[in-house]
Design a protein around this motif. Structure first.
Motif, mmCIF file in Angstrom:
data_model
loop_
_atom_site.group_PDB
_atom_site.id
_atom_site.type_symbol
_atom_site.label_atom_id
_atom_site.label_comp_id
_atom_site.label_asym_id
_atom_site.label_seq_id
_atom_site.Cartn_x
_atom_site.Cartn_y
_atom_site.Cartn_z
ATOM 1 N N MET A 1 9.051 -0.079 -4.551
ATOM 2 C CA MET A 1 7.508 -0.230 -4.233
ATOM 3 C C MET A 1 6.736 -0.395 -5.517
ATOM 4 O O MET A 1 5.632 -1.010 -5.714
ATOM 5 N N ASP A 2 6.988 0.211 -6.704
ATOM 6 C CA ASP A 2 6.289 0.093 -7.927
ATOM 7 C C ASP A 2 6.483 -1.338 -8.693
ATOM 8 O O ASP A 2 5.699 -1.968 -9.135
ATOM 9 N N ARG A 3 7.877 -1.808 -8.431
ATOM 10 C CA ARG A 3 8.255 -3.158 -9.091
ATOM 11 C C ARG A 3 9.026 -4.208 -7.804
ATOM 12 O O ARG A 3 10.118 -4.409 -8.254
ATOM 13 N N PRO A 4 8.251 -4.417 -7.077
ATOM 14 C CA PRO A 4 8.893 -5.406 -6.034
ATOM 15 C C PRO A 4 9.525 -6.742 -6.495
ATOM 16 O O PRO A 4 10.702 -7.009 -5.918
ATOM 17 N N GLN A 5 8.811 -7.108 -7.601
ATOM 18 C CA GLN A 5 9.441 -8.412 -8.254
ATOM 19 C C GLN A 5 10.818 -8.184 -8.565
ATOM 20 O O GLN A 5 11.643 -9.376 -8.832
ATOM 21 N N ARG A 6 11.146 -7.169 -9.081
ATOM 22 C CA ARG A 6 12.470 -6.919 -9.745
ATOM 23 C C ARG A 6 13.521 -7.093 -8.608
ATOM 24 O O ARG A 6 14.559 -7.372 -9.171
ATOM 25 N N TYR A 7 13.271 -6.723 -7.443
ATOM 26 C CA TYR A 7 14.192 -6.916 -6.421
ATOM 27 C C TYR A 7 14.213 -8.039 -5.439
ATOM 28 O O TYR A 7 14.958 -8.176 -4.709
ATOM 29 N N ASP A 8 13.145 -8.718 -5.794
ATOM 30 C CA ASP A 8 13.084 -10.077 -5.114
ATOM 31 C C ASP A 8 14.445 -11.004 -4.966
ATOM 32 O O ASP A 8 15.051 -11.252 -6.143
#
Length: 315
Positions: free
Chosen positions: A214-221
């Motif tokens: 939730m804090d860094r969604p782009q890392r999981y994209d």
């Protein structure tokens, strides 16, 4: 709700005794961006070693009132202060051992911002002995300022960050050194390999996974994930979406929250509220109304019913 110009904005500065609240407020009062027309009412709920110099109060058009008990902060008594001082804004330096959820603002006052100040060098003591109090003061904070972080190792700061984010999910968390420099070099140690294309989340690790994605969604994209969760079926998401998640102990045993992620699945209508499932899907960091901005949406490739899990995720 639109704010009426006649309403009085309230700034609550939270934290335990000697955390650095007064130092933070002295600096804030003296900044150009805080210099506005009208008077400021500063309500001091505890007195530490630092004091407010008279010349600072005079220069910033600030009236200070000291209270010694939460019973002095009833709506009626706050209204009496408004009549006596006529403030344009109110700052409350809160006593960290008072239960803030018992506090009510009078008509015509609104909470503009809540800031929690933490002495990072004694944070382990807070976690061990005062976690319920810490949790309730963090719950509605927009900013968590962790000072005195100079000597804390990167791994320790990363652990603190995750625990703070669990209790104050929408807050900005800042670590500062003694001279005000920002510590941005902390390392968040995750229980799985964030660089892997496929991430399998164990039930006991779901809380950490949720906070980080939730804090860094782009890392999981673009990454594929798998986890087990209980279904919520919010009707507003439509027939091809659901929210699988887990109960997570964000603060203490009495402060359990259901945390879940929005998933899209064409076969969602075959499931019902409360079902336990194991899902496999790909994460997309995308704009979503339910998140109020960019957040992780999982497009499921496989969803199977499974038995309930006994583990309670935590931090």
């Amino acid at each position: 709700m639109p704010i009426n110009d006649d309403e009085i904005p309230v700034f609550i500065i939270n934290g335990f005794l000697e955390a650095g609240k007064t130092k933070f407020l002295k600096y804030t009062l003296d900044q150009d961006y805080f210099q506005q027309d009208g008077r400021t009412l500063l309500i001091l709920c505890e007195e530490g070693d630092e004091e407010y110099p008279r010349d600072l109060l005079e220069r910033t058009h600030t009236d200070m009132v000291t209270v010694s008990d939460i019973s002095e902060l009833t709506e009626e008594k706050l209204k009496a202060m408004e009549i006596a001082y006529g403030p344009e804004r109110v700052i409350i330096e809160w006593n960290g051992i008072w239960m803030i959820d018992q506090f009510r603002l009078p008509d015509g006052w609104f909470l503009n911002q809540q800031v929690t100040v933490i002495d990072t060098s004694t944070f382990d003591v807070y976690l061990k002995n005062m976690k319920p109090l810490l949790g309730q003061m963090l719950r509605f904070s927009e900013l968590v300022l962790c000072n005195r972080a100079d000597e804390i190792p990167e791994e320790k700061l990363g652990s603190y960050y995750l625990q703070l984010k669990a209790m104050a999910q929408t807050a900005e968390i800042v670590f500062e050194g003694k001279d005000g420099e920002i510590r941005g070099d902390f390392n968040i140690e995750l229980p799985y390999d964030i660089n892997a294309d496929f991430i399998e989340v164990k039930p006991e690790d779901f809380g950490i996974f949720y906070v980080d994605i939730m804090d860094r969604p782009q890392r999981y994209d673009g990454k594929k994930v798998r986890y087990t969760g209980r279904l919520l079926m919010p009707p507003e998401l439509g027939p091809e979406a659901f929210v699988p998640g887990c109960m997570v102990m964000t603060c203490c045993a009495t402060d359990m929250k259901f945390l879940g992620l929005i998933c899209k699945y064409k076969g969602a209508s075959a499931f019902k509220n409360g079902d336990w499932i194991k899902l496999t899907g790909s994460v997309h960091a995308e704009e979503n109304r339910e998140y109020g901005g960019i957040g992780p949406v999982i497009y499921c490739e496989e969803v199977v019913r499974t038995s309930p899990i006994e583990e309670v995720a935590g931090f």
